[in-house]
Design a protein around this motif. Structure first.
Motif, PDB file in Angstrom:
ATOM      1  N   TYR A 189      22.830 -30.722  19.143  1.00 21.88           N
ATOM      2  CA  TYR A 189      21.493 -30.630  19.748  1.00 21.88           C
ATOM      3  C   TYR A 189      21.564 -29.731  20.985  1.00 21.88           C
ATOM      4  N   HIS A 190      20.415 -29.166  21.318  1.00 22.53           N
ATOM      5  CA  HIS A 190      20.306 -28.380  22.554  1.00 22.53           C
ATOM      6  C   HIS A 190      19.313 -29.099  23.443  1.00 22.53           C
ATOM      7  N   ARG A 191      19.761 -29.410  24.679  1.00 19.31           N
ATOM      8  CA  ARG A 191      18.884 -30.134  25.609  1.00 19.31           C
ATOM      9  C   ARG A 191      17.925 -29.122  26.260  1.00 19.31           C
ATOM     10  N   GLU A 192      16.643 -29.368  26.121  1.00 20.25           N
ATOM     11  CA  GLU A 192      15.644 -28.443  26.676  1.00 20.25           C
ATOM     12  C   GLU A 192      15.413 -28.722  28.157  1.00 20.25           C
ATOM     13  N   ASP A 193      15.046 -27.687  28.904  1.00 16.23           N
ATOM     14  CA  ASP A 193      14.753 -27.849  30.342  1.00 16.23           C
ATOM     15  C   ASP A 193      13.385 -28.514  30.499  1.00 16.23           C
ATOM     16  N   VAL A 205      20.146 -27.976  16.465  1.00 19.39           N
ATOM     17  CA  VAL A 205      20.522 -26.561  16.323  1.00 19.39           C
ATOM     18  C   VAL A 205      21.630 -26.321  15.297  1.00 19.39           C
ATOM     19  N   ARG A 206      22.267 -27.388  14.822  1.00 20.98           N
ATOM     20  CA  ARG A 206      23.250 -27.188  13.743  1.00 20.98           C
ATOM     21  C   ARG A 206      23.442 -28.502  12.999  1.00 20.98           C
ATOM     22  N   PHE A 207      23.739 -28.388  11.699  1.00 16.48           N
ATOM     23  CA  PHE A 207      23.892 -29.566  10.853  1.00 16.48           C
ATOM     24  C   PHE A 207      25.109 -29.348   9.963  1.00 16.48           C
ATOM     25  N   TRP A 263      17.452 -22.824  20.292  1.00 12.22           N
ATOM     26  CA  TRP A 263      16.779 -23.100  19.019  1.00 12.22           C
ATOM     27  C   TRP A 263      16.511 -21.808  18.246  1.00 12.22           C
ATOM     28  N   ALA A 264      16.131 -20.741  18.952  1.00 18.73           N
ATOM     29  CA  ALA A 264      15.797 -19.472  18.283  1.00 18.73           C
ATOM     30  C   ALA A 264      17.002 -18.850  17.582  1.00 18.73           C
ATOM     31  N   SER A 265      18.224 -19.225  18.028  1.00 19.94           N
ATOM     32  CA  SER A 265      19.440 -18.620  17.437  1.00 19.94           C
ATOM     33  C   SER A 265      20.149 -19.572  16.487  1.00 19.94           C
ATOM     34  N   ARG A 266      19.512 -20.678  16.114  1.00 17.33           N
ATOM     35  CA  ARG A 266      20.249 -21.714  15.379  1.00 17.33           C
ATOM     36  C   ARG A 266      20.624 -21.284  13.963  1.00 17.33           C
ATOM     37  N   TRP A 267      19.946 -20.267  13.425  1.00 14.39           N
ATOM     38  CA  TRP A 267      20.286 -19.813  12.066  1.00 14.39           C
ATOM     39  C   TRP A 267      21.470 -18.858  12.055  1.00 14.39           C
ATOM     40  N   PRO A 372      15.175 -16.853   6.327  1.00 15.26           N
ATOM     41  CA  PRO A 372      15.510 -17.948   5.404  1.00 15.26           C
ATOM     42  C   PRO A 372      14.972 -19.301   5.858  1.00 15.26           C
ATOM     43  N   SER A 373      14.606 -19.428   7.153  1.00 16.89           N
ATOM     44  CA  SER A 373      14.111 -20.726   7.622  1.00 16.89           C
ATOM     45  C   SER A 373      12.756 -21.067   7.003  1.00 16.89           C
ATOM     46  N   SER A 374      11.995 -20.051   6.592  1.00 15.46           N
ATOM     47  CA  SER A 374      10.755 -20.358   5.868  1.00 15.46           C
ATOM     48  C   SER A 374      11.064 -20.233   4.381  1.00 15.46           C
ATOM     49  N   ARG A 375      11.426 -21.375   3.799  1.00 18.00           N
ATOM     50  CA  ARG A 375      11.924 -21.392   2.417  1.00 18.00           C
ATOM     51  C   ARG A 375      10.899 -20.847   1.437  1.00 18.00           C
TER      52      ARG A 375
END
Length: 642
Positions: A189-193, A205-207, A263-267, A372-375
Motif C-alpha cells: 500500500y501507499h500511504r497518502e498525504d 499499489v501491488r498484489f 498509485w499512478a505508477s503501480r502498473w 491494461p488497467s482498463s480491461r
C-alpha cells in the motif's frame, strides 16, 4: 464510447514518453482510497494456459465459493477475451495481517473432491493452467527471482526480479499432481498525504502471491477457522490423486507492506520489460533501412523517370523515327479497368476501414487512454471504430468503383460491407463452436454474438452504404490519359516478373521493419503477456506504411517497363506480400515457442492466425495500391501524349 469520455474527463492526456520502461501511462480509473480495516475485495478473472489457449472461468474448478456468487458487468472486450470477473470468499482488510485462515467455513471438515473433480484438477495442472485474481483492479503476480549473467562478485549481491501473471494452479512431480491449496497474499500500500486531524488513507499499489502446496495433515486448523502453517522444510505437498476422492483444506494468509510506489505508477511492475533495448534496436534498424532504401529508390526512380519523361517529351523529328519503348508504350491501356472491379473496390474499402481503425487505436493507445488497467478497452474500441470507419471504407470503395466504370453501386456497397466482415464472422463462428464444445469461457456467449451482428448490420452496413453513395456520386478519379478501345498485346514476361516472385521480393522489407514488434504482439496474444509499448508500435506502423508504399511503387514501375499494364490486382496482391512472411513467422512461432499439442488449441491458433494474415494482407495491400495508383497517375500526367 463512454469509457473514453470518462477517461478524458478523469485525466489530462500525456504522450507516451519513449524512455524505455519509464513510459507514462494514464491510469484507467480513478483511485480508490481505503481507510484502516476497510475491506479490499479480491475477485477472480479466469484460468488460462498458453498450452491450450482455452480460458475457463474460476468456478469451473471446485474452489471455495462465497454464499452468493456475483459476476461483474463486462464490456465487449472483456467478454471476447474470456474474462468472467466474479467475487471470491477471501476476506482481506486494509493493513490487517492474517497468519493463516481456512477459506471454506468448516475448519474441522475438509473439502472432499469427488473422483470427477480430482480428475479435472489433475487435467488442468497437467495443462499448465494459471489462476488470475485481482485486488482493486490490480492483477495478481508471482515474483520470480533469478541471477543474471553478470560477474561472479555481483551475482552474490543482486538478483533480477521478474513477475509472472497469475499463479500456477499446481505442479507435477513425475506422474503425481500437486495442488497449490495455500495462498500467501502480499499486498503493498501507499500511504497518502492527509491533513493532521484526518484518518490516514491508503491505496493498493501491488498484489503478489506465493502459492504453496501443503498436505491436509500438516495444516492444523481450529474451531475459529484459524490454522498454523508447518515449517517450510518439514511439510509435504498436497497430492491430488485423479483415481480416487481427495480431502484437503483451502487456506490463505495476508501480509501488508508499505511501498514508495505512487498509485499512478503501480502498473509499472507488470509492464516492466527487460528488453526495451531490443525495441530501440529494431526501430533504429528499421529507420536506417527505410531511409537507405528511400534514398536509393528516390535517386534511381527520380533520375530514371526524369530521363524517361525528358526523352518522351522531346519534340524533335528524330522522335518519329525512333521506336517508343518502356512504360510510355502502355499509356493507352494503363487505366483499362481490371477484371472483377467490384471485388477489388470492396477489398480496398475494407482495407481503408482497417487502416483508419488501426491508426486511431494505436494513436489513442499511445496517448495512454487504453492502458491494461482498463480491461477490454482496446478490443472494445477496435470493434466500435471498425464499425464507424465503414463510412470511409464505403466512400473510397464507391469512388474507385465508379472510376473503374462500375454501375451497380448498391450491390458494390453490400459487397464492401459484407465480404471481409463476413469471412471474419464465419471463421470466428466456426472456432467458437469448438470452444463452446470445450465449455471454455473464451466462447462468445450467444447474446454477445447477436449484439455483434446488430452492430454489423445496424451500424457498419448503413454507414458503408452512406459512404458508398457519396463516393459513387463524387467525380471519379481523373486519369491523365485516354484508354484505347482495343487492348494491346502483352509481351512474354521474364521469370522474375512472376506474381509469386513479386510477393516474395516485395514482402521482405516491410516484414523486416516490423518482425521484432511482431514477436511481442504474438507473446501478448498467445502467452498472456501485457503489451503496452504503443509508442514503439506507432513508429513501426509509420515505417510499415512508408516501406509498403515504396516497394509498391518500385514493383509497379518495373511492371509497366515490362509493358504489362495489368497492374490493378497485381499491385494489391504483391504489396500485401509481407502477410505471407507473417504466416511463415506464425508457423515458426507455433513450432518453436508454444507447447501446443492438442487439436482444438492448434485449430484456434491457426484460425486466428489466418484472420490476422488476411487483415494484414488487406491493410498492406491497400496502402501499396493507393501509393502505386498515385504514382501511375503522376508519371502519365507528366508525359505529353498525342
Amino acid at each position: 464510447l463512454s469509457f473514453l469520455q470518462e477517461r478524458l474527463r478523469c485525466v489530462l492526456v500525456s504522450l507516451l514518453l519513449l524512455h524505455g520502461t519509464d513510459s507514462f501511462y494514464v491510469p484507467g480509473v480513478a483511485p480508490i482510497n481505503f481507510h484502516h480495516n476497510d475491506p479490499v475485495e479480491i475477485k477472480a478473472v479466469k484460468l488460462t494456459s498458453s498450452r491450450t489457449q482455452l480460458p475457463y472461468e474460476y468456478y469451473s474448478l471446485p474452489f471455495c465459493q462465497p454464499t452468493k456468487i456475483t459476476y461483474k458487468a463486462e464490456n465487449l472486450g472483456e467478454v471476447l477475451r474470456g474474462d468472467r470477473i466474479v467475487n471470491t470468499p477471501f476476506q482481506v482488510s486494509m493493513n490487517m495481517e492474517k497468519k493463516c485462515e481456512v477459506l471454506c467455513n468448516f475448519p474441522n471438515k475438509p473439502v472432499t473432491l469427488t473422483v470427477e473433480q480430482s480428475k479435472l484438477i489433475a487435467e488442468r495442472i497437467r495443462e499448465d493452467y494459471y489462476v488470475h485474481l485481482i485486488a482493486d483492479n490490480l492483477p495478481v503476480a508471482t515474483r520470480l527471482e533469478f541471477y543474471s549473467n553478470r560477474e561472479e562478485e555481483e551475482k552474490k549481491k543482486e538478483k533480477d526480479v521478474q513477475f509472472e501473471h497469475g499463479y500456477r494452479l499446481g505442479f507435477m512431480d513425475g506422474n503425481k499432481f500437486y495442488l497449490h491449496n495455500h495462498l500467501s497474499f502480499i499486498l503493498y500500500y501507499h500511504r497518502e498525504d492527509v491533513e493532521e486531524n484526518q484518518e490516514p488513507t491508503y491505496r493498493v499499489v501491488r498484489f503478489e502471491v506465493i502459492p504453496q502446496s501443503i498436505k491436509l495433515e500438516d495444516l492444523k486448523a481450529d474451531e475459529k477457522s484459524m490454522c498454523t502453517l508447518p515449517e517450510a522444510t518439514g511439510s509435504a505437498p498436497q497430492e491430488i490423486d485423479p483415481s480416487k476422492e481427495n480431502q484437503l483444506l483451502f487456506t490463505y494468509s495476508v501480509h501488508w507492506e508499505e511501498s514508495d510506489i505512487k498509485w499512478a505508477s503501480r502498473w509499472d511492475t507488470y509492464l516492466t520489460m527487460s528488453d526495451v533495448q531490443i525495441h530501440w534496436f529494431s526501430i533504429i534498424n528499421s529507420v536506417v533501412v527505410v531511409f537507405f532504401l528511400s534514398g536509393i529508390l528516390s535517386m534511381i526512380i527520380i533520375r530514371t523517370l526524369r530521363k524517361d519523361i525528358a526523352n518522351y517529351n522531346k519534340e524533335d523529328d528524330i522522335e518519329d523515327t525512333m521506336e517508343e519503348s518502356g512504360w510510355k508504350l502502355v499509356h493507352g491501356d494503363v487505366f483499362r479497368p481490371p477484371q472483377y472491379p467490384m471485388i477489388l473496390s470492396s477489398l480496398l474499402g475494407s482495407g481503408i476501414q482497417l487502416f483508419c481503425m488501426i491508426l486511431i487505436v494505436i494513436f489513442v493507445a499511445m496517448l495512454g487512454m487504453l492502458s491494461p488497467s482498463s480491461r477490454g478497452a482496446l478490443m472494445t474500441t477496435a470493434c466500435f471504430l471498425f464499425m464507424f470507419m465503414g463510412v470511409f471504407g464505403g466512400f473510397f470503395a464507391g469512388r474507385l468503383y465508379r472510376t473503374l466504370k462500375g454501375h451497380r453501386w448498391k450491390k458494390g456497397a453490400f459487397c464492401t460491407a459484407t465480404l471481409y466482415p463476413g469471412v471474419v464472422f464465419g471463421i470466428c463462428f466456426v472456432l467458437n463452436c469448438f470452444i463452446w464444445g470445450k465449455h471454455s469461457s473464451g466462447a462468445v456467449p450467444f447474446p454477445t454474438m447477436v449484439a455483434l451482428l446488430c452492430m454489423w448490420f445496424g451500424i457498419s452496413l448503413p454507414l458503408v452504404y452512406l459512404g458508398y453513395y457519396f463516393g459513387f456520386r463524387k467525380q471519379p478519379y481523373d486519369n491523365p490519359v485516354r484508354t484505347n478501345q482495343i487492348p494491346r498485346q502483352i509481351p512474354e514476361q521474364r521469370w522474375y516478373m512472376n506474381k509469386f516472385v513479386g510477393i516474395l521480393m516485395a514482402g521482405i522489407l516491410p516484414f523486416g521493419a516490423m518482425f521484432i514488434e511482431l514477436f511481442f504482439i504474438f507473446s501478448a496474444i498467445w502467452e498472456n503477456q501485457f503489451y503496452y509499448l504503443f509508442g514503439f508500435l506507432f513508429l513501426v506502423f509509420i515505417i510499415l506504411v512508408v516501406s509498403c508504399s515504396q516497394i509498391s511503387i518500385v514493383m509497379v514501375y518495373f511492371q509497366l517497363c515490362a509493358e504489362d499494364y495489368r497492374w490493378w490486382w497485381r499491385t494489391f496482391l504483391v504489396s500485401g506480400g509481407s502477410a505471407f512472411y507473417v504466416l511463415i513467422y506464425a508457423i515458426f512461432y507455433f513450432v518453436n515457442k508454444l507447447d501446443i499439442v492438442e487439436f482444438i488449441p492448434s485449430l484456434l491458433y491457426f484460425g486466428y492466425t489466418a484472420l490476422m494474415v488476411l487483415s494484414f494482407w488487406l491493410l498492406t495491400g491497400t496502402i501499396g495500391f493507393y501509393a502505386a495508383y498515385m504514382f501511375v497517375r503522376k508519371i502519365y500526367a507528366a508525359v505529353k501524349i498525342d
